[in-house]
Design a protein around this motif. Sequence first.
Motif, PDB file in Angstrom:
ATOM      1  N   ALA A   1       9.300  12.268   3.267  1.00 20.36           N
ATOM      2  CA  ALA A   1       8.365  11.576   4.152  1.00 20.36           C
ATOM      3  C   ALA A   1       9.105  10.868   5.279  1.00 20.36           C
ATOM      4  O   ALA A   1       8.669  10.882   6.434  1.00 20.36           O
ATOM      5  N   LEU A   2      10.235  10.241   4.963  1.00 20.81           N
ATOM      6  CA  LEU A   2      11.024   9.570   6.002  1.00 20.81           C
ATOM      7  C   LEU A   2      11.565  10.574   7.011  1.00 20.81           C
ATOM      8  O   LEU A   2      11.616  10.297   8.218  1.00 20.81           O
ATOM      9  N   ALA A   3      11.972  11.744   6.528  1.00 20.60           N
ATOM     10  CA  ALA A   3      12.461  12.786   7.443  1.00 20.60           C
ATOM     11  C   ALA A   3      11.330  13.297   8.323  1.00 20.60           C
ATOM     12  O   ALA A   3      11.538  13.590   9.514  1.00 20.60           O
TER      13      ALA A   3
ATOM     14  N   ALA B   1      13.034  10.875  -9.992  1.00 23.72           N
ATOM     15  CA  ALA B   1      13.711  11.788  -9.063  1.00 23.72           C
ATOM     16  C   ALA B   1      12.700  12.476  -8.144  1.00 23.72           C
ATOM     17  O   ALA B   1      12.949  12.657  -6.946  1.00 23.72           O
ATOM     18  N   GLN B   2      11.557  12.844  -8.688  1.00 23.02           N
ATOM     19  CA  GLN B   2      10.514  13.493  -7.889  1.00 23.02           C
ATOM     20  C   GLN B   2      10.009  12.557  -6.797  1.00 23.02           C
ATOM     21  O   GLN B   2       9.886  12.959  -5.627  1.00 23.02           O
ATOM     22  N   TYR B   3       9.725  11.314  -7.148  1.00 26.73           N
ATOM     23  CA  TYR B   3       9.187  10.373  -6.161  1.00 26.73           C
ATOM     24  C   TYR B   3      10.245   9.978  -5.137  1.00 26.73           C
ATOM     25  O   TYR B   3       9.919   9.742  -3.964  1.00 26.73           O
ATOM     26  N   ALA B   4      11.496   9.913  -5.547  1.00 29.22           N
ATOM     27  CA  ALA B   4      12.566   9.625  -4.591  1.00 29.22           C
ATOM     28  C   ALA B   4      12.693  10.758  -3.579  1.00 29.22           C
ATOM     29  O   ALA B   4      12.908  10.527  -2.381  1.00 29.22           O
ATOM     30  N   ALA B   5      12.543  12.006  -4.043  1.00 29.51           N
ATOM     31  CA  ALA B   5      12.616  13.155  -3.152  1.00 29.51           C
ATOM     32  C   ALA B   5      11.435  13.152  -2.177  1.00 29.51           C
ATOM     33  O   ALA B   5      11.593  13.465  -0.991  1.00 29.51           O
TER      34      ALA B   5
ATOM     35  N   TYR C   1       0.851  -1.191   0.000  1.00 28.74           N
ATOM     36  CA  TYR C   1       0.000   0.000   0.000  1.00 28.74           C
ATOM     37  C   TYR C   1       0.888   1.242   0.000  1.00 28.74           C
ATOM     38  O   TYR C   1       2.080   1.175   0.320  1.00 28.74           O
ATOM     39  N   LEU C   2       0.287   2.376  -0.323  1.00 32.05           N
ATOM     40  CA  LEU C   2       1.010   3.643  -0.364  1.00 32.05           C
ATOM     41  C   LEU C   2       0.372   4.618   0.616  1.00 32.05           C
ATOM     42  O   LEU C   2      -0.848   4.619   0.789  1.00 32.05           O
ATOM     43  N   THR C   3       1.189   5.461   1.255  1.00 37.23           N
ATOM     44  CA  THR C   3       0.647   6.517   2.105  1.00 37.23           C
ATOM     45  C   THR C   3       0.522   7.804   1.292  1.00 37.23           C
ATOM     46  O   THR C   3       1.131   7.951   0.228  1.00 37.23           O
ATOM     47  N   LEU C   4      -0.249   8.745   1.813  1.00 37.15           N
ATOM     48  CA  LEU C   4      -0.412  10.027   1.131  1.00 37.15           C
ATOM     49  C   LEU C   4       0.903  10.767   0.975  1.00 37.15           C
ATOM     50  O   LEU C   4       1.076  11.557   0.052  1.00 37.15           O
ATOM     51  N   HIS C   5       1.850  10.532   1.875  1.00 41.17           N
ATOM     52  CA  HIS C   5       3.141  11.204   1.808  1.00 41.17           C
ATOM     53  C   HIS C   5       4.127  10.487   0.892  1.00 41.17           C
ATOM     54  O   HIS C   5       5.276  10.899   0.774  1.00 41.17           O
ATOM     55  N   GLY C   6       3.670   9.406   0.262  1.00 45.17           N
ATOM     56  CA  GLY C   6       4.522   8.742  -0.723  1.00 45.17           C
ATOM     57  C   GLY C   6       5.386   7.630  -0.203  1.00 45.17           C
ATOM     58  O   GLY C   6       6.421   7.317  -0.809  1.00 45.17           O
ATOM     59  N   LEU C   7       4.969   6.981   0.904  1.00 42.08           N
ATOM     60  CA  LEU C   7       5.731   5.861   1.445  1.00 42.08           C
ATOM     61  C   LEU C   7       5.104   4.544   0.977  1.00 42.08           C
ATOM     62  O   LEU C   7       3.965   4.232   1.346  1.00 42.08           O
ATOM     63  N   PRO C   8       5.797   3.752   0.179  1.00 41.95           N
ATOM     64  CA  PRO C   8       5.298   2.428  -0.194  1.00 41.95           C
ATOM     65  C   PRO C   8       5.576   1.436   0.939  1.00 41.95           C
ATOM     66  O   PRO C   8       6.724   1.272   1.366  1.00 41.95           O
ATOM     67  N   LEU C   9       4.535   0.783   1.431  1.00 36.51           N
ATOM     68  CA  LEU C   9       4.660  -0.083   2.597  1.00 36.51           C
ATOM     69  C   LEU C   9       4.078  -1.456   2.314  1.00 36.51           C
ATOM     70  O   LEU C   9       3.131  -1.592   1.546  1.00 36.51           O
TER      71      LEU C   9
END
Length: 326
Positions: free
Chosen positions: A307-309, A298-302, A107-115
């Motif tokens: 999100a991790l920060a 690059a956008q999604y990696a950023a 699943y994906l979070t709104l902040h862009g974290l794939p979990l």
Amino acid sequence: MGTQEVLAGQVEAAAKAAGLVVVSSAVGQDFSGNPTTRFMLALVADHSKTQVPTHSELPGISTPVMKTQVLELSDKFDFSRADMLAEVGVYLGETAKRLKNPQQDYYLTLHGLPLSFEKFTWPFHASTSGADTFLVHGEVHLQDGEGSPLHAKVAASMTVTFAEIVKAPEQPFAEGFIYNAVRKTMDQGQLELVKSGNRQPVPVTTRFYSPWKKRFNFNDTTEGQRQEYLAAKVFWLSGVLGGGQPVWLLDPRDAQYLNSTVEELKKTAAALAGEGLIHLAADTEYATPTEALMGHRAQYAAELAHALAFIKPTFNEDMRGGHTNM
């Protein structure tokens, strides 16, 4: 044994109606030691052409393996009641659609974290600390395509008041909103992904549910936000993690998480296809990324780094630097 046979018959019949087959079943136990049955489900089509791996398989030999989903139920659970049976049927129907994804538990979070959601132990169990709550334990792991060790062990606690909303404290009736509560708690920066650590709480209260509307309430989103979400979902779950295989865009869990509807998600998916970002399958429910979308790496990696920060507690860093008044 009688109750186990009744439950097995109910599950087999409901699974068959959803296009699933019970590959196997095994005796288990819940957190409190009470007996459960763990049913391994698979798509009928997959079951006819693949096989479950066994310990006797030789290493290095590639064997087709079907995708499976575990359904764990209390042995004494009886869903013969009409409303119970209908809801289990909906759950299994959605399970069949998720099993067509490259990975059914991503699943994906709104902040862009794939979990990925793993090791959830059903059903709920009463708190052993004296609190007036019911708990379910599980883990979420970051899936960035690079083998990240970051994860969070969670303890989702359901209040007694909230429990009155749920028809049964079993997997088919709670898995969806529990996963969404975990995502929402992470959106709020209240869950940290770590390399190792203790269980982190996920409070599941009536703040996630509107009794007068009789619907869950997680994230108010605009059409623009839903487009960004679905585009990111296709990028990560298909393009990066799924080998370019189609992913289901009309998942009711996502609709609930986004305070939206499946119909609105369908319109959003059509808009993304019109912009040349995704390829819709013939049924318009599944999609793969276009080269244009994959060009946004690059956008999604950023966004992932940001999100991790965001979910990393800053006070830990201050204490490590000696900035404390303790």
